[in-house]
Design an enzyme around this catalytic site. Structure first.
Site, PDB file in Angstrom:
ATOM      1  N   GLN A  82     -10.366  -2.641   1.833  1.00 48.60           N
ATOM      2  CA  GLN A  82      -9.946  -3.313   3.062  1.00 48.60           C
ATOM      3  C   GLN A  82      -9.993  -2.410   4.295  1.00 48.60           C
ATOM      4  O   GLN A  82      -9.591  -2.809   5.371  1.00 48.60           O
ATOM      5  CB  GLN A  82      -8.554  -3.937   2.896  1.00 48.60           C
ATOM      6  CG  GLN A  82      -7.412  -2.958   2.819  1.00 48.60           C
ATOM      7  CD  GLN A  82      -6.115  -3.647   2.424  1.00 48.60           C
ATOM      8  OE1 GLN A  82      -5.974  -4.140   1.305  1.00 48.60           O
ATOM      9  NE2 GLN A  82      -5.164  -3.710   3.339  1.00 48.60           N
ATOM     10  N   MET A 117       8.711  -2.768  11.764  1.00 48.10           N
ATOM     11  CA  MET A 117       8.508  -1.650  10.836  1.00 48.10           C
ATOM     12  C   MET A 117       7.085  -1.684  10.290  1.00 48.10           C
ATOM     13  O   MET A 117       6.560  -2.757   9.977  1.00 48.10           O
ATOM     14  CB  MET A 117       9.506  -1.723   9.694  1.00 48.10           C
ATOM     15  CG  MET A 117      10.904  -1.394  10.146  1.00 48.10           C
ATOM     16  SD  MET A 117      11.978  -1.152   8.729  1.00 48.10           S
ATOM     17  CE  MET A 117      13.518  -0.887   9.576  1.00 48.10           C
ATOM     18  N   HIS A 128       9.242  -3.626   3.411  1.00 45.19           N
ATOM     19  CA  HIS A 128       8.786  -3.824   2.033  1.00 45.19           C
ATOM     20  C   HIS A 128       9.976  -4.148   1.113  1.00 45.19           C
ATOM     21  O   HIS A 128       9.893  -5.013   0.260  1.00 45.19           O
ATOM     22  CB  HIS A 128       8.109  -2.563   1.489  1.00 45.19           C
ATOM     23  CG  HIS A 128       6.877  -2.142   2.233  1.00 45.19           C
ATOM     24  ND1 HIS A 128       6.829  -1.009   3.011  1.00 45.19           N
ATOM     25  CD2 HIS A 128       5.646  -2.690   2.307  1.00 45.19           C
ATOM     26  CE1 HIS A 128       5.623  -0.873   3.526  1.00 45.19           C
ATOM     27  NE2 HIS A 128       4.875  -1.871   3.120  1.00 45.19           N
ATOM     28  N   VAL A 153      10.825  -7.377   9.370  1.00 45.83           N
ATOM     29  CA  VAL A 153      11.989  -6.501   9.554  1.00 45.83           C
ATOM     30  C   VAL A 153      11.658  -5.514  10.677  1.00 45.83           C
ATOM     31  O   VAL A 153      10.566  -4.939  10.700  1.00 45.83           O
ATOM     32  CB  VAL A 153      12.337  -5.749   8.250  1.00 45.83           C
ATOM     33  CG1 VAL A 153      13.486  -4.774   8.465  1.00 45.83           C
ATOM     34  CG2 VAL A 153      12.685  -6.743   7.151  1.00 45.83           C
ATOM     35  N   LEU A 176       6.724   3.098   1.613  1.00 47.54           N
ATOM     36  CA  LEU A 176       7.575   1.917   1.801  1.00 47.54           C
ATOM     37  C   LEU A 176       8.683   2.122   2.826  1.00 47.54           C
ATOM     38  O   LEU A 176       9.223   3.212   2.976  1.00 47.54           O
ATOM     39  CB  LEU A 176       8.191   1.520   0.460  1.00 47.54           C
ATOM     40  CG  LEU A 176       7.192   1.240  -0.671  1.00 47.54           C
ATOM     41  CD1 LEU A 176       7.935   0.768  -1.913  1.00 47.54           C
ATOM     42  CD2 LEU A 176       6.149   0.204  -0.255  1.00 47.54           C
ATOM     43  N   MET A 203       0.837  -1.199   0.000  1.00 48.99           N
ATOM     44  CA  MET A 203       0.000   0.000   0.000  1.00 48.99           C
ATOM     45  C   MET A 203       0.875   1.254   0.000  1.00 48.99           C
ATOM     46  O   MET A 203       0.400   2.351   0.308  1.00 48.99           O
ATOM     47  CB  MET A 203      -0.931   0.010   1.212  1.00 48.99           C
ATOM     48  CG  MET A 203      -1.915  -1.159   1.181  1.00 48.99           C
ATOM     49  SD  MET A 203      -3.424  -0.836   2.086  1.00 48.99           S
ATOM     50  CE  MET A 203      -2.784  -0.618   3.729  1.00 48.99           C
ATOM     51  N   GLY A 204       2.159   1.081  -0.330  1.00 49.94           N
ATOM     52  CA  GLY A 204       3.033   2.244  -0.442  1.00 49.94           C
ATOM     53  C   GLY A 204       3.548   2.727   0.901  1.00 49.94           C
ATOM     54  O   GLY A 204       3.427   2.050   1.913  1.00 49.94           O
TER      55      GLY A 204
HETATM   56  P1  AMP Z   1       1.425  -2.977   3.479  1.00 47.12           P
HETATM   57  O1  AMP Z   1       2.012  -1.947   2.588  1.00 47.12           O
HETATM   58  O2  AMP Z   1       1.434  -2.597   4.925  1.00 47.12           O
HETATM   59  O3  AMP Z   1       0.094  -3.472   2.990  1.00 47.12           O
HETATM   60  O4  AMP Z   1       2.404  -4.221   3.393  1.00 47.12           O
HETATM   61  C1  AMP Z   1       2.773  -4.793   2.178  1.00 47.12           C
HETATM   62  C2  AMP Z   1       3.552  -6.047   2.434  1.00 47.12           C
HETATM   63  O5  AMP Z   1       4.697  -5.740   3.229  1.00 47.12           O
HETATM   64  C3  AMP Z   1       2.750  -7.101   3.226  1.00 47.12           C
HETATM   65  O6  AMP Z   1       3.048  -8.383   2.702  1.00 47.12           O
HETATM   66  C4  AMP Z   1       3.277  -6.924   4.619  1.00 47.12           C
HETATM   67  O7  AMP Z   1       3.159  -8.095   5.413  1.00 47.12           O
HETATM   68  C5  AMP Z   1       4.739  -6.595   4.345  1.00 47.12           C
HETATM   69  N1  AMP Z   1       5.363  -5.927   5.487  1.00 47.12           N
HETATM   70  C6  AMP Z   1       4.893  -4.863   6.179  1.00 47.12           C
HETATM   71  N2  AMP Z   1       5.707  -4.553   7.204  1.00 47.12           N
HETATM   72  C7  AMP Z   1       6.727  -5.446   7.165  1.00 47.12           C
HETATM   73  C8  AMP Z   1       7.894  -5.657   7.967  1.00 47.12           C
HETATM   74  N3  AMP Z   1       8.182  -4.893   9.018  1.00 47.12           N
HETATM   75  N4  AMP Z   1       8.712  -6.685   7.621  1.00 47.12           N
HETATM   76  C9  AMP Z   1       8.436  -7.479   6.562  1.00 47.12           C
HETATM   77  N5  AMP Z   1       7.355  -7.337   5.768  1.00 47.12           N
HETATM   78  C10 AMP Z   1       6.508  -6.324   6.067  1.00 47.12           C
END
Ligand code: AMP
Length: 287
Positions: free
Chosen positions: A66, A189, A42, A181, A38, A35-36
């Site tokens: 969502q 994060m 990500h 991470v 980043l 969802m950006g």
């Molecule tokens: P989001 O942009 O929050 O929808 O996340 C996009 C992708 O990044 C999803 O698969 C999340 O699970 C992954 N993600 C978000 N935060 C982390 C993190 N701290 N470590 C690893 N993957 C992450």
């Protein structure tokens, strides 16, 4: 494809055309849906996809389907320029940034619902959330036609729901879940960490990680009953952040999400906590 320039794609038909051309050339396509806004979490997914793919497509789409009406859709942080630069630096080849009006035209009426796995944990607090997630990811899979998809353990229930969807809908996609991470001090994060605006809020947000670490220590020390572990974790959270509201502290099987009354090798402890106006989630495998 290291020499390929990072390409920005904004229309569905252009992305479909590009995917078909790449597939015809025998390129292995990876997808990292986001969802950006980043961060390093990500970017680690992009690097992970890069290991087994010729072309990595990173999607940026703040998915209205969502978010519940009372949630943070309108104020969800956005930084398209910064995101594109980060994707380039991490080796992403294509950035797909579709418009909401093209993804969900007025006539839109087909949703994907992964029934059982969506009803617990985040699903009880955010009804409809995983229906929105599964629907957008199914659409992205159909548009990009990836060979590999990488998701983060940070959202482990989301990963379980989407793994099930991938199986149930017979997508020929290798499903990878990459580790969470964290910041140096352990905070997972998250784009939503931006909402932790005071040093106190940022400090107290550590209660999730500290409680998980405590749980892991207890399990290593021989404690197995989930209820006993939950009690210690609750105390730990209250000590660090007295104003915290705990949505849940749960113990589930990594894949089936079955509730575990005692901890085994596949048990994930996950929790959701509201503090200083921000709702945070985190999880850890306990053995
Ligand atoms: P989001 O942009 O929050 O929808 O996340 C996009 C992708 O990044 C999803 O698969 C999340 O699970 C992954 N993600 C978000 N935060 C982390 C993190 N701290 N470590 C690893 N993957 C992450």
């Amino acid at each position: 494809m290291a020499s390929m320039k990072t390409q920005i794609v904004r229309s569905v038909s252009q992305m479909q055309k590009l995917s078909r051309i790449l597939a015809a050339k025998g390129k292995r396509i990876g997808i990292v849906p986001t969802m950006g806004f980043l961060h390093e979490g990500h970017l680690s997914l992009i690097r992970s996809a890069k290991k087994s793919c010729d072309v990595v497509v990173v999607t940026i789409f703040v998915n209205p389907a969502q978010f519940a009406p009372n949630e943070d859709f309108a104020k969800y942080p956005r930084d398209e320029k910064g995101d594109i630069a980060k994707i380039k630096s991490a080796g992403g080849d294509i950035v797909f940034i579709p418009k909401a009006s093209e993804i969900y035209p007025r006539s839109f009426q087909t949703y994907v619902s992964v029934e059982k796995l969506s009803e617990i944990l985040e699903g009880t607090v955010r009804p409809g959330h995983f229906r929105g997630v599964a629907t957008i990811v199914a659409k992205l899979f159909n548009i990009v036609r990836p060979d590999v998809a990488v998701f983060g353990m940070k959202d482990f229930q989301q990963a379980a729901v989407l793994r099930q969807m991938t199986l149930d809908l017979s997508y020929p996609i290798k499903f990878i879940v990459a580790p969470t991470v964290r910041e140096k001090d352990g905070l997972a994060m998250s784009s939503r960490n931006k909402y932790l605006q005071t040093p106190q809020a940022r400090n107290e947000a550590l209660c999730l990680y500290r409680a998980l670490r405590e749980a892991k220590k207890l399990v290593t020390g021989g404690m197995t009953k989930s209820e006993d572990i939950r009690k210690v974790m609750t105390g730990r959270i209250r000590t660090i952040c007295p104003s915290a509201e705990i949505d849940y502290i749960a113990f589930n099987d990594f894949k089936t999400l079955d509730t575990m009354s005692s901890v085994t090798s596949n048990t994930v402890c996950s929790l959701a906590v509201r503090l200083h106006g921000v709702r945070l989630i985190d999880n850890m495998r306990l053995k």
